[in-house]
Design a protein around this motif. Sequence first.
Motif, PDB file in Angstrom:
ATOM      1  N   TRP A 158       0.824  -1.220   0.000  1.00  0.00           N
ATOM      2  CA  TRP A 158       0.000   0.000   0.000  1.00  0.00           C
ATOM      3  C   TRP A 158       0.857   1.269   0.000  1.00  0.00           C
ATOM      4  N   ASP A 217       4.686   3.321   0.738  1.00  0.00           N
ATOM      5  CA  ASP A 217       5.586   3.432   1.887  1.00  0.00           C
ATOM      6  C   ASP A 217       6.444   2.191   2.085  1.00  0.00           C
ATOM      7  N   ASN A 232       1.471  13.863  -3.196  1.00  0.00           N
ATOM      8  CA  ASN A 232       0.980  12.928  -2.172  1.00  0.00           C
ATOM      9  C   ASN A 232       2.074  11.935  -1.795  1.00  0.00           C
ATOM     10  N   ALA A 233       3.039  11.734  -2.686  1.00  0.00           N
ATOM     11  CA  ALA A 233       4.133  10.796  -2.436  1.00  0.00           C
ATOM     12  C   ALA A 233       5.158  11.439  -1.521  1.00  0.00           C
ATOM     13  N   GLY A 270      -9.356   9.364   3.593  1.00  0.00           N
ATOM     14  CA  GLY A 270      -8.108   9.646   4.305  1.00  0.00           C
ATOM     15  C   GLY A 270      -7.037  10.082   3.319  1.00  0.00           C
ATOM     16  N   THR A 271      -7.410  10.972   2.385  1.00  0.00           N
ATOM     17  CA  THR A 271      -6.438  11.412   1.366  1.00  0.00           C
ATOM     18  C   THR A 271      -5.374  12.296   2.010  1.00  0.00           C
ATOM     19  N   THR A 272      -4.347  12.595   1.224  1.00  0.00           N
ATOM     20  CA  THR A 272      -3.273  13.461   1.717  1.00  0.00           C
ATOM     21  C   THR A 272      -3.649  14.940   1.595  1.00  0.00           C
ATOM     22  N   GLN A 291       3.441   5.619  -4.490  1.00  0.00           N
ATOM     23  CA  GLN A 291       2.365   4.837  -3.855  1.00  0.00           C
ATOM     24  C   GLN A 291       2.608   3.331  -4.072  1.00  0.00           C
ATOM     25  N   LEU A 339      -2.919   0.704  -4.044  1.00  0.00           N
ATOM     26  CA  LEU A 339      -3.495   2.054  -4.121  1.00  0.00           C
ATOM     27  C   LEU A 339      -3.824   2.405  -5.568  1.00  0.00           C
ATOM     28  N   VAL A 352      -8.155   4.147  -2.490  1.00  0.00           N
ATOM     29  CA  VAL A 352      -7.005   4.124  -3.401  1.00  0.00           C
ATOM     30  C   VAL A 352      -6.628   5.566  -3.758  1.00  0.00           C
ATOM     31  N   THR A 353      -5.548   5.709  -4.470  1.00  0.00           N
ATOM     32  CA  THR A 353      -5.238   7.024  -5.025  1.00  0.00           C
ATOM     33  C   THR A 353      -5.840   7.073  -6.434  1.00  0.00           C
ATOM     34  N   VAL A 357      -1.484   3.654   5.268  1.00  0.00           N
ATOM     35  CA  VAL A 357      -2.018   4.885   5.872  1.00  0.00           C
ATOM     36  C   VAL A 357      -3.384   5.144   5.249  1.00  0.00           C
ATOM     37  N   ARG A 399       1.184  11.182   9.542  1.00  0.00           N
ATOM     38  CA  ARG A 399       0.202  10.299  10.193  1.00  0.00           C
ATOM     39  C   ARG A 399       0.843   8.973  10.596  1.00  0.00           C
TER      40      ARG A 399
HETATM   41  P1  IMP Z   1      -4.580  10.770  -2.253  1.00  0.00           P
HETATM   42  O1  IMP Z   1      -3.542  10.109  -3.110  1.00  0.00           O
HETATM   43  O2  IMP Z   1      -4.070  11.959  -1.505  1.00  0.00           O
HETATM   44  O3  IMP Z   1      -5.837  11.029  -3.003  1.00  0.00           O
HETATM   45  O4  IMP Z   1      -5.000   9.700  -1.109  1.00  0.00           O
HETATM   46  C1  IMP Z   1      -5.700   8.509  -1.417  1.00  0.00           C
HETATM   47  C2  IMP Z   1      -5.206   7.338  -0.567  1.00  0.00           C
HETATM   48  O5  IMP Z   1      -3.863   7.009  -0.952  1.00  0.00           O
HETATM   49  C3  IMP Z   1      -5.142   7.624   0.933  1.00  0.00           C
HETATM   50  O6  IMP Z   1      -5.431   6.435   1.644  1.00  0.00           O
HETATM   51  C4  IMP Z   1      -3.685   7.996   1.155  1.00  0.00           C
HETATM   52  O7  IMP Z   1      -3.282   7.771   2.480  1.00  0.00           O
HETATM   53  C5  IMP Z   1      -3.004   7.065   0.187  1.00  0.00           C
HETATM   54  N1  IMP Z   1      -1.703   7.549  -0.263  1.00  0.00           N
HETATM   55  C6  IMP Z   1      -1.461   8.537  -1.148  1.00  0.00           C
HETATM   56  N2  IMP Z   1      -0.133   8.696  -1.321  1.00  0.00           N
HETATM   57  C7  IMP Z   1       0.461   7.784  -0.555  1.00  0.00           C
HETATM   58  C8  IMP Z   1       1.843   7.422  -0.355  1.00  0.00           C
HETATM   59  O8  IMP Z   1       2.776   7.985  -0.932  1.00  0.00           O
HETATM   60  N3  IMP Z   1       2.062   6.405   0.531  1.00  0.00           N
HETATM   61  C9  IMP Z   1       1.048   5.737   1.145  1.00  0.00           C
HETATM   62  N4  IMP Z   1      -0.231   6.036   0.980  1.00  0.00           N
HETATM   63  C10 IMP Z   1      -0.526   7.040   0.124  1.00  0.00           C
END
Ligand code: IMP
Length: 424
Positions: free
Chosen positions: A11, A13, A38-39, A123-125, A220, A224, A234-235, A269, A299
């Motif tokens: 997932w 990380d 987000n990464a 739970g997005t970033t 990611q 995801l 997911v992203t 996360v 987080r």
């Molecule tokens: P978003 O990518 O910000 O839209 O978040 C969507 C989902 O992907 C959430 O559960 C985030 O925690 C997860 N996520 C986004 N980027 C990462 C990353 O780099 N590592 C781990 N989880 C991520």
Amino acid sequence: MPAVVLVGAQWGDEGKGKITDFLAEDADCVVRYQGGSNAGHTVELANEKFMLHLIPSGILHAEKLCVIGNGVVVDLGKVIDEIEGLQRRGIDTSNLRISSRASVVMPYHKKIDEIEDRTKKIGTTKRGIGPTYADKISRVGFRICDLLHEESFQKKFAEEVECKNRLLEAVYGEPGFDAKEMQEQLMAQIGILKKYIADTAYLVHNSLRAGKNVLFEGAQGTLLDIDHGTYPYVTSSYPTAGGACIGSGIGPTEIGKVIGVAKAYTTRVGEGPFPTELVDATGELLRERGAEFGTTTGRPRRCGWLDAVILRYAARINGLTDLAITKLDVLDNFATLKICVAYRYQGELVYEFPDNIHVLEGCVPEYIEMPGWNQDISQITEYGDLPLEAQAYIAKIEELSGVKHSMVAVGPKRSQTIVSNRLF
Ligand code: IMP
């Protein structure tokens, strides 16, 4: 073997930043192909810690072409901050290139992400990733090349901001944005970034034609992925290996190897089902020993035992040819280790990763137990010097996933990497 794709097998990380950084040493070109800020990649280099969000970790090596590909969503302010932060620490950024076809994350995307996650609870970033990709697919987004033509940009942009303001004000009861002010800021940012902007697909293609080593750095992880992950948790991009082609503009025939980076245990996360999650003292111990806190948001990460159902799935979806197993040292002090080999769902054994999250929520892991090694392995540099229990743990991962390991990480530093098989 000129093109290698590196992906997260879980997932996200998984410690991809460190493995990318290691492989970048032998690469001529490093390409990010999806995701955005987000990464978060942490790389430790000569006692210095670097946190990168958009720029490929290859930037820490002089003379590598570092590409932010067309599949990435770019927050212009963030990439400028990152460039300036690296320059302040003496890192040369002149080899960075940003795709003119990459989509731009606008301030309203971040605002909408923040508001919508209050109810969607993914739970997005909150980095505006989902709304930017949604606009791209809806064909109302803006690409970097659009900002380079101010006259044609202005009209379409004013209309789009008006539309987003209607959504923010009428639906969400939040203040809208001033289009003129935002445009001025974007124009100032694009002015700073102009020298880095290029047709990066052409540059990557030329590197491959010249027989150069190109590394595609996924952000990611497999679970995801918008299509293959635990939807909707997911992203909004394609972190899987296929995404490397679309997000950088090269054909699948160019790819020689796909390395899956997998942590020796599992973390995630954000929200969503996680069958091997440990919500007890063992989970707490993994979090503490593995320093499992998000690079981007800080987080705490949810922690659990290794899940081989996931690794088998990741091997299939990505066509993995190699594994890099990271953070093996985090398991140093456990007397016994568990690996999930299947799930039990409504009394039946399940070996393939379910498509539906409600099914996944009802899956109970079936574990095998392996003896721990109870010793510090963080200074070991040769695979054969690892305790036999650690070698057996890795052999079991290979057997269950069907993929051989090439690298094992036993600590955060470059020097704490055991290489069994070179990829370039
Ligand atoms: P978003 O990518 O910000 O839209 O978040 C969507 C989902 O992907 C959430 O559960 C985030 O925690 C997860 N996520 C986004 N980027 C990462 C990353 O780099 N590592 C781990 N989880 C991520």
